[in-house]
Design a protein around this motif. Structure first.
Motif, short mmCIF file in Angstrom:
data_model
loop_
_atom_site.label_atom_id
_atom_site.label_comp_id
_atom_site.label_asym_id
_atom_site.label_seq_id
_atom_site.Cartn_x
_atom_site.Cartn_y
_atom_site.Cartn_z
N ARG A 196 10.51 -6.53 -7.05
CA ARG A 196 9.44 -6.03 -6.02
C ARG A 196 9.52 -4.46 -5.93
NH1 ARG A 196 10.99 -10.64 -4.27
NH2 ARG A 196 9.41 -12.18 -3.17
N LEU A 197 10.58 -3.84 -6.45
CA LEU A 197 10.56 -2.46 -6.46
C LEU A 197 9.96 -2.00 -7.87
CD1 LEU A 197 11.62 0.52 -5.62
CD2 LEU A 197 13.52 0.15 -6.67
N ALA A 198 10.06 -2.91 -8.94
CA ALA A 198 9.31 -2.62 -10.19
C ALA A 198 7.91 -2.80 -9.95
CB ALA A 198 9.89 -3.56 -11.36
N MET A 199 7.45 -3.78 -9.38
CA MET A 199 6.08 -4.04 -8.87
C MET A 199 5.59 -2.65 -8.24
SD MET A 199 6.02 -7.95 -7.13
CE MET A 199 5.16 -6.97 -5.67
N ILE A 200 6.14 -2.38 -7.08
CA ILE A 200 5.56 -1.14 -6.63
C ILE A 200 5.39 0.27 -7.30
CG2 ILE A 200 6.23 0.49 -4.61
CD1 ILE A 200 7.43 -1.78 -3.24
N LEU A 201 6.52 0.41 -8.34
CA LEU A 201 6.57 1.61 -9.06
C LEU A 201 5.52 1.34 -10.30
CD1 LEU A 201 10.56 2.30 -9.19
CD2 LEU A 201 8.44 3.71 -8.06
N GLY A 202 5.47 0.26 -10.60
CA GLY A 202 4.40 -0.24 -11.68
C GLY A 202 3.05 0.12 -11.17
N PHE A 203 2.74 -0.25 -9.91
CA PHE A 203 1.29 0.00 -9.47
C PHE A 203 1.13 1.47 -9.28
CE2 PHE A 203 -0.72 1.14 -5.59
CZ PHE A 203 -1.93 0.57 -5.64
N LEU A 204 2.23 2.30 -8.72
CA LEU A 204 2.04 3.79 -8.83
C LEU A 204 1.51 4.43 -10.10
CD1 LEU A 204 4.71 4.99 -6.25
CD2 LEU A 204 2.50 4.52 -5.85
N LYS A 205 2.11 4.08 -11.01
CA LYS A 205 1.86 4.65 -12.20
C LYS A 205 0.55 4.29 -12.73
CE LYS A 205 6.82 3.95 -13.83
NZ LYS A 205 7.62 2.98 -14.58
N THR A 206 0.02 3.29 -12.50
CA THR A 206 -1.33 3.07 -13.07
C THR A 206 -2.42 3.17 -11.98
OG1 THR A 206 -1.43 0.80 -12.56
CG2 THR A 206 -0.47 1.55 -14.80
N GLY A 207 -1.76 2.97 -10.96
CA GLY A 207 -3.11 3.12 -9.45
C GLY A 207 -3.98 1.59 -9.57
N ASP A 208 -3.45 0.67 -10.52
CA ASP A 208 -4.36 -0.23 -10.54
C ASP A 208 -3.54 -1.64 -10.30
OD1 ASP A 208 -6.14 -2.35 -11.38
OD2 ASP A 208 -6.04 -2.17 -13.34
#
Lengths: 221, 221
Positions: A196-208
């Motif tokens: 879940r943390l990876a999900m959230i951080l990954g989302f922040l990187k792309t914004g998508d």
DNA sequence: CGTTATACAAGACGTCTGTCTTGTTGTAAA
DNA sequence: TTTACAACAAGACAGACGTCTTGTATAACG
């Protein structure tokens, strides 16, 4: 008897009164995490701390005073842990550490959240606790926002993301996640939390949001 | 005396024992919302319900039984309210109603969350409460996921968004938001809540974090 | 050394708690 | 009408609670 600050005091100075205070506070938070707020009494923390009722009453005039001190201590603990973890890092690295130290990866942090929920409820009744919770909340919020500002400036997270709004949502999500993990055994293990943390951080990187999948789809509810 | 189910019973049948049960439960949740779990006692709910201790004990053998019943009732209340609100609607409309009925727009829902936090804490100590909280959580999660599936199929939300993951994050965010509003006066007013719900829904439609701004930037912390 | 305030311990007390128990009333089947 | 049980009320009690109080020991100052 005039008890206004008389010049010349000569007390018995203990080796470390501050340490004993903290020891008692820790015992109190332990009781709350293990047995709940209902089990918290002057007597139960005295037992947990291995001292007498008198000592507890000596350091905290009230049960309420003990309550408030425990809450403050619990909040301060997270801040200290983050401070030593973050050090001189900034941007996305700092952000990740701040979040990782929020998530119940360890039993310590898990207990921290159990105590936090307890005081969240206490805040409804005790204004002092409510204010402390607010201060703590906004402190974390500002720290996260600042991390994100640096991260965005460094190109570590997508340029289009509006920071003020997103950082707030991010914190809300973290709170929801951590709160949920308290009553959900599945969410208390490392793997799901990592994902879940990876999900959230990954989302922040792309914004998508399309980038959210992140090799998750194991979990079935 | 043999008290095994003897054929032929002839009791005093009250007009509505179920209503009285609910009346007591409502009184109990009222006490919790207003004065906290610590103030909940057989005597205090009897007073709040305007009846005798005996009656409370008649309907609930334990204080724990009363606790558990109150928790179940609080969860059921949300479900009923949503059911009548959603009706035959589906997709994004249904989703929005489900979320709107979660957010403390009204005093009733605000009280609901105060009670929810109380039981969230109780779950740490009481396994029955923990399980109930879990069931409730996953119930809402599945409902939201189903709404999003229909919404995506109807093209109401972006096609690229992975639903399972996003719906979970969405629920976490809602929980965080509602939890936060309990100890934060600013988050208890309609306008900030409206803005945040609009933000979240707007994001779902496009799947792009850049769309999050949504005319917010009034709020200063 | 004596004074004084602090560190710590524990007795006493009034209040509140949950639960057990013993009631009284009313109704519907026998 | 008798009977049996649900609906409801409240007394009694042991335990736990917070706090007030009184106690002793000890260390630093005059």
């Amino acid at each position: 008897m005039d008890s206004t600050t008389k010049e010349g005091a000569f007390p018995r100075v203990s080796d470390s009164t501050q340490e004993r205070r903290e020891h008692i506070i820790q015992a109190a938070t332990g009781v709350i995490a293990r047995e709940g707020l209902a089990a918290l009494s002057v007597r139960s923390v005295a037992t947990a701390a291995g001292c007498s009722r008198g000592l507890v009453e000596h350091y905290f005039r009230n049960k309420n005073a003990l309550l408030v001190a425990s809450n403050d201590w619990a909040n301060a603990t997270y801040l200290k842990r983050v401070q030593t973890a973050v050090g001189k890092k900034s941007g996305l690295q700092a952000l990740e550490l701040r979040l990782r130290n929020l998530i119940p990866y360890t039993d310590t942090i898990y207990d921290e959240w159990k105590v936090r929920v307890a005081f969240w409820h206490q805040g409804v009744t005790l204004p002092l606790v409510e204010e402390a919770n607010n201060r703590s909340f906004y402190g974390v919020y500002h720290a996260i926002l600042e991390d994100m500002r640096q991260a965005q400036a460094a190109g570590e997270i997508a340029a289009g993301i509006p920071l003020r709004v997103t950082s707030e949502l991010l914190l809300m999500t973290m709170i929801g996640l951590c709160m949920s993990s308290i009553n959900d055994t599945k969410l208390r293990r490392k793997a799901p939390l990592d994902r879940r943390l990876a999900m959230i951080l990954g989302f922040l990187k792309t914004g998508d949001a399309a980038a959210l999948e992140v090799g998750d789809p194991e979990t079935e509810y």
